[in-house]
Write a protein that holds these residues in place. Structure first.
Motif, short mmCIF file in Angstrom:
data_model
loop_
_atom_site.label_atom_id
_atom_site.label_comp_id
_atom_site.label_asym_id
_atom_site.label_seq_id
_atom_site.Cartn_x
_atom_site.Cartn_y
_atom_site.Cartn_z
N PRO A 179 -3.64 -9.37 8.04
CA PRO A 179 -2.37 -10.22 8.24
C PRO A 179 -1.66 -10.61 7.05
O PRO A 179 -2.23 -10.79 6.00
CB PRO A 179 -2.86 -11.54 9.16
N ALA A 180 -0.19 -10.41 7.19
CA ALA A 180 0.50 -10.54 5.75
C ALA A 180 0.38 -12.00 5.26
O ALA A 180 0.19 -12.20 4.07
CB ALA A 180 2.06 -10.75 6.53
N ASP A 199 7.96 -10.01 4.56
CA ASP A 199 8.99 -9.37 5.44
C ASP A 199 8.79 -7.88 5.70
O ASP A 199 8.72 -7.71 7.17
CB ASP A 199 10.39 -9.65 5.00
N ARG A 200 8.39 -7.06 4.95
CA ARG A 200 8.14 -5.82 5.14
C ARG A 200 6.89 -5.58 6.02
O ARG A 200 6.70 -4.69 7.02
CB ARG A 200 7.86 -5.01 4.13
N LEU A 201 5.67 -6.45 5.65
CA LEU A 201 4.49 -6.08 6.48
C LEU A 201 4.89 -6.66 7.87
O LEU A 201 4.26 -6.13 8.74
CB LEU A 201 3.38 -6.84 5.75
N TYR A 229 3.91 -0.85 14.42
CA TYR A 229 2.76 -0.18 14.67
C TYR A 229 1.70 -1.33 16.02
O TYR A 229 0.86 -1.74 15.23
CB TYR A 229 1.73 0.04 13.60
N SER A 230 2.25 -1.76 16.58
CA SER A 230 1.61 -2.71 17.54
C SER A 230 0.17 -2.09 18.29
O SER A 230 -0.44 -3.10 18.77
CB SER A 230 2.71 -3.10 18.61
N LEU A 231 -0.03 -1.02 18.10
CA LEU A 231 -1.19 -0.43 18.68
C LEU A 231 -2.41 -0.85 17.75
O LEU A 231 -3.51 -1.06 18.17
CB LEU A 231 -1.17 1.07 18.59
N ASP A 232 -2.12 -1.15 16.77
CA ASP A 232 -3.09 -1.69 15.68
C ASP A 232 -3.35 -3.27 15.70
O ASP A 232 -3.91 -3.79 14.96
CB ASP A 232 -2.66 -1.35 14.22
N GLY A 289 0.99 -1.11 0.00
CA GLY A 289 -0.13 -0.06 0.05
C GLY A 289 0.81 1.46 -0.05
O GLY A 289 0.50 2.35 0.20
N ASN A 290 2.06 1.24 -0.26
CA ASN A 290 2.84 2.29 -0.26
C ASN A 290 4.02 2.21 -1.46
O ASN A 290 4.68 1.28 -1.71
CB ASN A 290 3.89 2.37 0.91
#
Length: 188
Positions: free
Chosen positions: A138-139, A83-85, A92-95, A40-41
């Motif tokens: 999830p990845a 790996d990047r995800l 971003y563990s808050l999510d 997404g980037n």
């Protein structure tokens, strides 16, 4: 006769720079599309494509010519995206609570020929919501859903790319669609 990309890989393995440039030309857009859908980037997608070609170049001697070259290169790119995800998720563990959901299937939302400004606005909003839901996957599900619905690969091809049994792929597609349905049922 071997497919063109397999012949190019063989030539590149022997040091033919033009053959490797041709491989890059054949796959750069496809890999970017895959990486962009998964991350997404744009910048991350460009990095994944570059890293994929670096790995391909460094590991050409490991490529098995009895295997489809496209399967091999897609596997490398998909693994780099995963790996990047995973790295991103730990940042971003808050999510983390919402990361148990997943989603996709934008093809079901394609507009008909009788477009109106209202239907265009509704469609773009629907696509935005679907893309947001897709980002929460999830990845392990996201990779399968992107390959299935956005890269239009068969379950067998996905199985080869991810080096998993077809039954596992079917399960992940099913669970991915379920998570998307649950995620979207209150938003659409």
């Amino acid at each position: 006769m071997k497919p063109m990309d397999t012949r190019l890989a063989k030539l590149a393995r022997k040091g033919d720079q033009r053959a490797f440039a041709e491989i890059v030309s054949l796959y750069k857009d496809k890999l970017f599309h895959l990486a962009y859908r998964m991350t997404g980037n744009r910048q991350e997608a460009e990095d994944v494509v570059q890293d994929t070609f670096l790995r391909v170049f460094k590991n050409l001697e490991r490529y098995d010519e009895n295997q489809k070259f496209s399967t091999w290169i897609y596997r490398i790119a998909t693994n780099l995206c995963i790996d990047r995800l995973r790295k991103r998720r730990s940042v971003y563990s808050l999510d983390a609570e919402s990361s148990d959901h997943e989603g996709l299937d934008g093809y079901a939302m394609l507009p008909s020929d009788d477009r109106t400004p209202e239907s265009e606005l509704l469609l773009s909003e629907t696509q935005r919501v679907i893309h947001q839901a897709m980002e929460t996957l999830p990845a392990k599900y996201k990779s399968v859903m992107v390959l299935r619905y956005l890269q239009d690969m068969s379950l067998q091809e996905i199985s080869e790319v991810l080096d998993m049994p077809v039954t596992t792929i079917k399960t992940r597609v099913h669970r991915g669609r379920e998570f998307l349905r649950k995620k979207l049922e209150n938003k659409l």
